[in-house]
Design a protein around this motif. Structure first.
Motif, PDB file in Angstrom:
ATOM      1  N   PRO A 183       0.820  -1.223   0.000  1.00 38.93           N
ATOM      2  CA  PRO A 183       0.000   0.000   0.000  1.00 38.93           C
ATOM      3  C   PRO A 183       0.846   1.262   0.000  1.00 38.93           C
ATOM      4  CG  PRO A 183      -0.718  -1.548   1.704  1.00 38.93           C
ATOM      5  CD  PRO A 183       0.597  -2.036   1.203  1.00 38.93           C
ATOM      6  N   SER A 192      -0.122  -2.558   7.875  1.00 43.77           N
ATOM      7  CA  SER A 192      -0.460  -3.208   6.613  1.00 43.77           C
ATOM      8  C   SER A 192       0.735  -3.260   5.670  1.00 43.77           C
ATOM      9  CB  SER A 192      -1.612  -2.458   5.941  1.00 43.77           C
ATOM     10  OG  SER A 192      -1.266  -1.101   5.718  1.00 43.77           O
ATOM     11  N   HIS A 193       1.625  -2.268   5.753  1.00 38.60           N
ATOM     12  CA  HIS A 193       2.792  -2.276   4.871  1.00 38.60           C
ATOM     13  C   HIS A 193       3.756  -3.397   5.252  1.00 38.60           C
ATOM     14  CE1 HIS A 193       1.200   1.861   5.140  1.00 38.60           C
ATOM     15  NE2 HIS A 193       1.377   1.848   3.825  1.00 38.60           N
ATOM     16  N   ASP A 220      -6.529  -0.016   0.532  1.00 36.06           N
ATOM     17  CA  ASP A 220      -6.591   0.013   1.993  1.00 36.06           C
ATOM     18  C   ASP A 220      -6.708  -1.409   2.508  1.00 36.06           C
ATOM     19  OD1 ASP A 220      -6.808   0.616   4.598  1.00 36.06           O
ATOM     20  OD2 ASP A 220      -8.849   1.416   4.491  1.00 36.06           O
ATOM     21  N   THR A 221      -5.563  -2.015   2.800  1.00 34.19           N
ATOM     22  CA  THR A 221      -5.567  -3.376   3.334  1.00 34.19           C
ATOM     23  C   THR A 221      -5.401  -3.401   4.847  1.00 34.19           C
ATOM     24  OG1 THR A 221      -3.186  -3.507   2.961  1.00 34.19           O
ATOM     25  CG2 THR A 221      -4.625  -4.312   1.200  1.00 34.19           C
TER      26      THR A 221
END
Length: 473
Positions: free
Chosen positions: A215, A234-235, A430-431
């Motif tokens: 992301p 998330s990254h 958007d994870t």
């Protein structure tokens, strides 16, 4: 195009669709509000004459004469006196329509005017004036010798609302037109788009698997080593996914080494390489990250290390490998900075000294990652590729142009280099919410999100680690 592909395009281009709908609806609303209102009134009359020759009505009238009477009702012969009689301004009467009810002696008169009162008054006056002048245009009525009268069957009344513009209908049609136009513009924009937007775009172009979608990070280049500053974000999870997928690719090559590159500069290859190396080290793998970008080295800068000496120093024989390796804290990650920038980077990377050094690195470490320059500006990446098990090409979403990816792929193909896979960086996906839910579920169950990946890494590197242990004994 399949329906799921169409829906994906519409989700991606939803702003174009919404903007088009708003623009069309706004224009329709302005036009509707600026259009003067029109009011319609209706009356139905029975036209007949009672004279010496008997009673005569419209039902008995020949077709030709009936058509003439109806035309007269809509002509200046009737309308001009009516306008003068009612004292109306020019343009107040918009239209008058007269028609005979089929099979009956009745005449329907419909009037459109600017005001509801004018519409009703004109409809009544037209019926009376038509009765007055009709003997001049009908031989049958004239022959009867009697006065023609218009008996009202349905009286005209002022309408309560305008017949046009129809605000609800206009806005509904504008909404529908805007939707279709928006979809058309979205598809056109997609077909004319020159940048890589989604992982599907990248997979379709390269024909290779997209190993991870990383992301877009807020804050630009701040906190580039996010595996340490935000290890549960998330990254970081995207980098762990990339780590795991690379391990599956490595099973087929068994060379335990990859280089990280990109088609063009500023696509995040170095940041990806640094965090990928940290992720591998976190899983218990002894990793070395080599900065082989001898034109614009950035690994040392990203990790805030001294990069004045390193790879080039070892290749020139001015220092040993052990002297140049920098251990990252207490982890199993070691960094070999680029060192002094040479005048002949490609030749140095393709030298026998580089080959011997790489053999030593593969013997001493479980995994070797190499950060190289972008593919298109220089040939360094294709030179180093021959030493590794394959290349990982990092592509920046919404930044990298499709033609640059295509040119990079042709460069790999022509040079015989091996592209192991790609990674879509800076993706507007958007994870974080999905990962947060996943973390909560794992924590609630007492699980470890990295357990399976660590097992995979240990299984992949165990034979080589065991061989080195026997060699030491």
């Amino acid at each position: 195009m399949q329906i799921n592909e169409l829906l994906a395009i519409l989700r991606t281009r939803w702003r174009i669709i919404v903007a088009t709908i708003l623009a069309v609806v706004s224009v329709a609303a302005v036009i509707t509000l600026q259009t003067p209102p029109t009011y319609q009134a209706h009356t139905r009359v029975y036209l007949s004459a009672q004279g010496d020759q008997g009673s005569v009505n419209m039902y008995q009238m020949p077709t030709a004469e009936l058509s003439t009477i109806l035309e007269v009702a809509q002509s200046p012969v009737v309308l001009t006196p009516v306008q003068e009689q009612l004292g109306l301004e020019p343009g107040q009467i918009l239209s008058v329509n007269a028609a005979a009810e089929t099979g009956t002696p009745l005449i329907d008169i419909n009037v459109s005017a600017r005001t509801p009162e004018a519409a009703a008054e004109v409809a009544t006056a037209v019926a009376n004036k038509l009765a007055e002048v009709s003997p001049d245009f009908s031989q049958m009525l004239a022959a009867s010798g009697g006065e023609v009268q218009a008996q009202t069957i349905v009286a005209a009344s002022p309408p309560g609302s305008p017949s046009s513009p129809n605000v609800a209908r206009n806005l509904a049609l504008a909404l529908l037109a805007g939707l279709f136009l928006g979809i058309g513009f979205a598809l056109l924009r997609h077909n004319l788009d020159t940048r890589v937007r989604t992982a599907q775009d990248l997979a379709d172009m390269s024909g290779h698997p997209v190993l991870a979608t990383i992301p877009l990070r807020k804050g630009g280049d701040e906190h580039q080593v996010f595996m340490e500053t935000d290890p549960f974000g998330s990254h970081a999870e995207a980098i762990r996914r990339l780590r795991t997928n690379l391990m599956f690719v490595d099973v087929t090559t068994r060379k335990h080494s990859f280089l990280v590159t990109s088609p063009m500069p500023s696509e995040g290859k170095t940041t990806t390489a640094v965090n990928l190396a940290l992720a591998m080290a976190d899983a218990g793998t002894k990793v070395v990250l080599v900065d082989a970008d001898l034109r614009h080295p950035s690994v040392a800068k990203t990790m805030e290390l001294e990069g004045g000496v390193g790879l080039t120093t070892v290749l020139l024989g001015r220092a040993t490998l052990d002297d140049m390796l920098i251990r990252w804290g207490r982890s199993d990650l070691y960094i070999l900075p680029a060192g002094e920038i040479p005048p002949n980077p490609s030749e140095l990377l393709g030298s026998e000294a580089m080959h011997d050094l790489f053999v030593e690195l593969r013997e001493r470490f479980d995994f070797v990652l190499v950060d190289t320059p972008p593919v298109l500006p220089v040939t360094d990446a294709t030179v180093v590729d021959k030493l590794t098990g394959g290349s990982l090409m990092v592509v920046a979403a919404n930044r990298t142009r499709k033609r640059h990816v295509a040119e990079a792929l042709r460069t790999f193909e022509m040079s015989g280099a091996t592209l192991a896979g790609t990674a879509l960086n800076m993706a507007p996906v958007d994870t974080a919410s999905y990962y947060g839910y996943y973390r909560q579920e794992m924590d609630a169950n007492g699980g470890d999100t990295d357990a399976d990946e660590q097992t995979l890494l240990m299984e992949a590197t165990r034979p080589r680690s065991a061989a080195r242990s026997r060699a030491r004994r």
